[in-house]
Design an enzyme around this catalytic site. Sequence first.
Site, short mmCIF file in Angstrom:
data_model
loop_
_atom_site.label_atom_id
_atom_site.label_comp_id
_atom_site.label_asym_id
_atom_site.label_seq_id
_atom_site.Cartn_x
_atom_site.Cartn_y
_atom_site.Cartn_z
CD GLU A 29 -2.08 -47.59 -37.51
OE1 GLU A 29 -1.96 -46.79 -38.45
OE2 GLU A 29 -1.12 -48.24 -37.68
CD GLU A 36 -0.46 -42.70 -42.77
OE1 GLU A 36 -1.66 -42.61 -42.46
OE2 GLU A 36 0.63 -43.63 -42.69
#
Length: 80
Positions: A29, A36
Site C-alpha cells: 500500500e 499514485e
Amino acid sequence: MIPLGLYLGRTGVERALLVCPMLLILVVEILNSAVEAVVDRSGTERDPLAGWQGHGVAAVMLSFGLLGTVWFLVLSDNGR
C-alpha cells in the site's frame, strides 16, 4: 489484526504466517501510494505510463487474497 494473529498462532511459525501478510499489505500500500503520488504530480499532458497506476491497486488486492488464503490454511488446520 496483528495482535489477533499473534494470539491465534500456536507456534512461532504460525504466528509469523499470520502476521507477515498483514505487514506485506502495508508495504504494498505504501508503494502504491508512492506511485499514485508520482502520477498525480506529473503535468496535465496524457502519459501512457499513467495507465499502469491501476496495477498498484491490483497488487494490493492480491496481497489481501494472500492474507485470506494464509489465514484460512493456518486456522483450518485439522489439529485444532
